[in-house]
Scaffold this motif. Structure first.
Motif, PDB file in Angstrom:
ATOM      1  N   ALA A 116      34.733  43.624  42.299  1.00 62.38           N
ATOM      2  CA  ALA A 116      35.581  42.307  42.421  1.00 62.38           C
ATOM      3  C   ALA A 116      35.525  41.481  41.161  1.00 62.38           C
ATOM      4  CB  ALA A 116      35.329  41.354  43.733  1.00 62.38           C
ATOM      5  N   ASP A 117      34.569  41.311  40.731  1.00 63.10           N
ATOM      6  CA  ASP A 117      34.112  40.604  39.352  1.00 63.10           C
ATOM      7  C   ASP A 117      34.926  41.135  38.144  1.00 63.10           C
ATOM      8  OD1 ASP A 117      32.772  38.895  40.895  1.00 63.10           O
ATOM      9  OD2 ASP A 117      30.836  39.325  40.191  1.00 63.10           O
ATOM     10  N   LEU A 118      34.894  42.362  38.139  1.00 66.40           N
ATOM     11  CA  LEU A 118      35.394  43.314  36.952  1.00 66.40           C
ATOM     12  C   LEU A 118      36.844  43.262  36.965  1.00 66.40           C
ATOM     13  CD1 LEU A 118      33.298  46.416  36.650  1.00 66.40           C
ATOM     14  CD2 LEU A 118      33.202  44.617  35.087  1.00 66.40           C
ATOM     15  N   LEU A 119      37.448  43.360  38.214  1.00 65.92           N
ATOM     16  CA  LEU A 119      38.951  43.227  38.518  1.00 65.92           C
ATOM     17  C   LEU A 119      39.451  41.881  38.263  1.00 65.92           C
ATOM     18  CD1 LEU A 119      39.318  45.440  41.826  1.00 65.92           C
ATOM     19  CD2 LEU A 119      40.135  45.912  39.442  1.00 65.92           C
ATOM     20  N   GLY A 120      38.526  40.694  38.350  1.00 69.42           N
ATOM     21  CA  GLY A 120      39.076  39.197  38.374  1.00 69.42           C
ATOM     22  C   GLY A 120      39.491  38.944  39.327  1.00 69.42           C
ATOM     23  N   THR A 121      39.190  39.387  40.675  1.00 66.27           N
ATOM     24  CA  THR A 121      39.525  39.130  42.079  1.00 66.27           C
ATOM     25  C   THR A 121      38.618  38.349  42.751  1.00 66.27           C
ATOM     26  OG1 THR A 121      38.978  41.271  43.013  1.00 66.27           O
ATOM     27  CG2 THR A 121      41.303  41.048  42.291  1.00 66.27           C
ATOM     28  N   THR A 122      39.169  37.564  43.844  1.00 70.54           N
ATOM     29  CA  THR A 122      38.181  36.714  44.447  1.00 70.54           C
ATOM     30  C   THR A 122      37.212  37.599  45.315  1.00 70.54           C
ATOM     31  OG1 THR A 122      39.556  35.024  44.709  1.00 70.54           O
ATOM     32  CG2 THR A 122      37.890  34.739  46.190  1.00 70.54           C
ATOM     33  N   ARG A 123      36.044  37.529  45.321  1.00 72.69           N
ATOM     34  CA  ARG A 123      34.952  38.191  46.146  1.00 72.69           C
ATOM     35  C   ARG A 123      35.213  38.078  47.550  1.00 72.69           C
ATOM     36  NH1 ARG A 123      28.820  37.714  43.822  1.00 72.69           N
ATOM     37  NH2 ARG A 123      29.064  38.631  41.729  1.00 72.69           N
ATOM     38  N   GLY A 124      35.225  38.995  48.457  1.00 74.56           N
ATOM     39  CA  GLY A 124      35.531  39.073  49.770  1.00 74.56           C
ATOM     40  C   GLY A 124      37.160  39.367  49.982  1.00 74.56           C
ATOM     41  N   GLN A 125      37.935  39.369  49.022  1.00 73.29           N
ATOM     42  CA  GLN A 125      39.245  39.700  49.035  1.00 73.29           C
ATOM     43  C   GLN A 125      39.652  41.053  49.134  1.00 73.29           C
ATOM     44  OE1 GLN A 125      42.198  38.615  45.938  1.00 73.29           O
ATOM     45  NE2 GLN A 125      42.762  36.962  47.015  1.00 73.29           N
ATOM     46  N   ASP A 126      40.619  41.645  49.850  1.00 72.70           N
ATOM     47  CA  ASP A 126      40.818  42.874  49.843  1.00 72.70           C
ATOM     48  C   ASP A 126      41.532  43.453  48.445  1.00 72.70           C
ATOM     49  OD1 ASP A 126      40.036  43.605  52.447  1.00 72.70           O
ATOM     50  OD2 ASP A 126      42.062  43.479  53.405  1.00 72.70           O
ATOM     51  N   VAL A 127      41.237  44.630  48.260  1.00 77.59           N
ATOM     52  CA  VAL A 127      42.038  45.293  47.170  1.00 77.59           C
ATOM     53  C   VAL A 127      42.501  46.634  47.877  1.00 77.59           C
ATOM     54  CG1 VAL A 127      40.804  44.114  45.387  1.00 77.59           C
ATOM     55  CG2 VAL A 127      40.105  46.307  46.219  1.00 77.59           C
ATOM     56  N   LEU A 128      43.155  47.294  47.009  1.00 77.14           N
ATOM     57  CA  LEU A 128      43.651  48.898  47.417  1.00 77.14           C
ATOM     58  C   LEU A 128      42.654  49.820  46.971  1.00 77.14           C
ATOM     59  CD1 LEU A 128      45.447  50.705  48.577  1.00 77.14           C
ATOM     60  CD2 LEU A 128      46.491  51.006  46.417  1.00 77.14           C
ATOM     61  N   ALA A 129      42.088  50.524  47.864  1.00 78.36           N
ATOM     62  CA  ALA A 129      40.928  51.363  47.439  1.00 78.36           C
ATOM     63  C   ALA A 129      41.739  52.903  47.583  1.00 78.36           C
ATOM     64  CB  ALA A 129      39.917  51.428  48.419  1.00 78.36           C
ATOM     65  N   ARG A 130      41.906  53.485  46.756  1.00 75.88           N
ATOM     66  CA  ARG A 130      42.142  55.089  46.710  1.00 75.88           C
ATOM     67  C   ARG A 130      41.131  55.897  46.457  1.00 75.88           C
ATOM     68  NH1 ARG A 130      48.046  55.472  45.669  1.00 75.88           N
ATOM     69  NH2 ARG A 130      47.502  57.750  45.848  1.00 75.88           N
ATOM     70  N   ARG A 131      40.576  56.606  47.639  1.00 77.22           N
ATOM     71  CA  ARG A 131      39.375  57.491  47.502  1.00 77.22           C
ATOM     72  C   ARG A 131      39.458  58.905  47.551  1.00 77.22           C
ATOM     73  NH1 ARG A 131      37.511  54.484  50.697  1.00 77.22           N
ATOM     74  NH2 ARG A 131      35.735  53.519  50.030  1.00 77.22           N
ATOM     75  N   ARG A 132      38.619  59.604  46.598  1.00 77.91           N
ATOM     76  CA  ARG A 132      38.984  61.254  46.504  1.00 77.91           C
ATOM     77  C   ARG A 132      37.514  61.808  46.757  1.00 77.91           C
ATOM     78  NH1 ARG A 132      42.029  62.817  41.519  1.00 77.91           N
ATOM     79  NH2 ARG A 132      40.379  61.526  40.512  1.00 77.91           N
ATOM     80  N   LEU A 133      37.579  62.983  47.465  1.00 80.16           N
ATOM     81  CA  LEU A 133      35.953  63.667  47.514  1.00 80.16           C
ATOM     82  C   LEU A 133      36.591  65.043  46.720  1.00 80.16           C
ATOM     83  CD1 LEU A 133      35.209  63.411  51.445  1.00 80.16           C
ATOM     84  CD2 LEU A 133      34.692  61.784  49.293  1.00 80.16           C
ATOM     85  N   MET A 134      35.837  65.036  45.579  1.00 81.07           N
ATOM     86  CA  MET A 134      36.104  66.021  44.592  1.00 81.07           C
ATOM     87  C   MET A 134      35.069  67.137  44.505  1.00 81.07           C
ATOM     88  SD  MET A 134      38.880  65.042  43.648  1.00 81.07           S
ATOM     89  CE  MET A 134      39.358  66.368  42.247  1.00 81.07           C
ATOM     90  N   GLY A 135      35.494  68.350  44.165  1.00 83.16           N
ATOM     91  CA  GLY A 135      34.569  69.576  44.003  1.00 83.16           C
ATOM     92  C   GLY A 135      35.052  70.473  43.168  1.00 83.16           C
ATOM     93  N   PRO A 136      34.303  71.651  42.993  1.00 84.74           N
ATOM     94  CA  PRO A 136      34.959  72.704  42.540  1.00 84.74           C
ATOM     95  C   PRO A 136      35.849  73.432  43.338  1.00 84.74           C
ATOM     96  CG  PRO A 136      32.579  72.815  42.065  1.00 84.74           C
ATOM     97  CD  PRO A 136      32.859  71.606  43.015  1.00 84.74           C
ATOM     98  N   ARG A 137      36.828  74.165  42.655  1.00 85.94           N
ATOM     99  CA  ARG A 137      37.777  74.866  43.486  1.00 85.94           C
ATOM    100  C   ARG A 137      37.146  75.985  44.415  1.00 85.94           C
ATOM    101  NH1 ARG A 137      42.729  73.725  42.418  1.00 85.94           N
ATOM    102  NH2 ARG A 137      43.394  72.683  40.337  1.00 85.94           N
TER     103      ARG A 137
END
Length: 256
Positions: A116-137
């Protein structure tokens, strides 16, 4: 860890790596290990517990320790260079052809405070999280858990980055198209204990550290540099390393 415990753990680790104890195989009992290696039973138990903490063994009460099923033969070295191919930017040449081992997810959530600090948003405030689980083919288990955190104000400004399909080049191309400027990135590498989600996805115990690469994506907006995304990629520390070229400062110029 005492010297005897360290030596026994090293010997058992080497035997596992050499295939003397293949995945799924049971390790000898602590009593037998103590007898074979000339150490106390407590020393043998501590060595086994150390290997379990490193992710080599699975411990189950009243059952022998078993060698864990995990792809320890794959060590990926990340460097500090951004590349591009027909799919867009990527940051790990060794994992260029990796793919998602499960459907990607996106949701609103509160990011870690440092994100949140790096993004410059307020701590405790929602952001969009895009999550991926990656591995070799072809892999069935994740080798990396990658989460992109994007401020909601940026999502409102560029709706494509919040869509299920972000288009050719992904979110980074959308940022550059919208702001008509090149992205710049800064990475920080750290280590910590895995979250419960990371333990499950990566197949690591709670005591086995993960390597975390925190990457800020920065771009000029109306003449001001802003962070439009923070990506955190977690991976089993035993399987990854970071490599980079060391440049000479003017003060270290060769004078020969």
């Amino acid at each position: 860890m005492t010297g005897a415990t360290h030596r026994l753990a090293d010997a058992l680790r080497a035997a596992i790596e050499a295939g003397d104890y293949p995945p799924g195989a049971a390790l000898p009992s602590a009593e037998r290990l103590a007898e074979e290696h000339g150490v106390a039973r407590a020393t043998a138990q501590k060595a086994v517990q150390q290997l379990a903490a490193e992710g080599y063994l699975t411990l189950t009460r009243r059952h022998p320790a078993r060698v864990k099923e995990r792809p320890r033969h794959t060590t990926v070295v990340r460097d500090r260079v951004v590349y591009r191919d027909e799919l867009g930017y990527f940051f790990d040449r060794n994992a260029q052809d990796w793919a998602a081992v499960a459907p990607p997810t996106r949701k609103f959530e509160v990011p870690p405070s440092h994100v949140a600090d790096l993004l410059g948003t307020t701590r405790g405030q929602d952001v969009l999280a895009r999550r991926r689980l990656m591995g070799p083919r072809g892999a069935t288990a994740a080798h990396q858990v990658a989460v992109s955190f994007i401020p909601l104000a940026v999502v409102a400004e560029i709706p494509e980055v919040g869509a299920e399909r972000t288009g050719s080049g992904g979110i980074y191309d959308r940022f550059e198209e919208h702001y008509r400027a090149p992205l710049e990135w800064r990475e920080t590498v750290s280590a910590r204990h895995p979250s419960p989600e990371e333990q499950k996805a990566l197949g690591v115990p709670a005591s086995s550290p993960v390597l975390v690469v925190t990457r800020e994506a920065r771009i000029l907006r109306n003449g001001e540099e802003v962070v439009v995304e923070v990506n955190e990629t977690a991976m089993a520390a035993a399987q990854f390393a970071v490599s980079y070229h060391v440049e000479r400062d003017e003060s270290a110029a060769w004078t020969g």
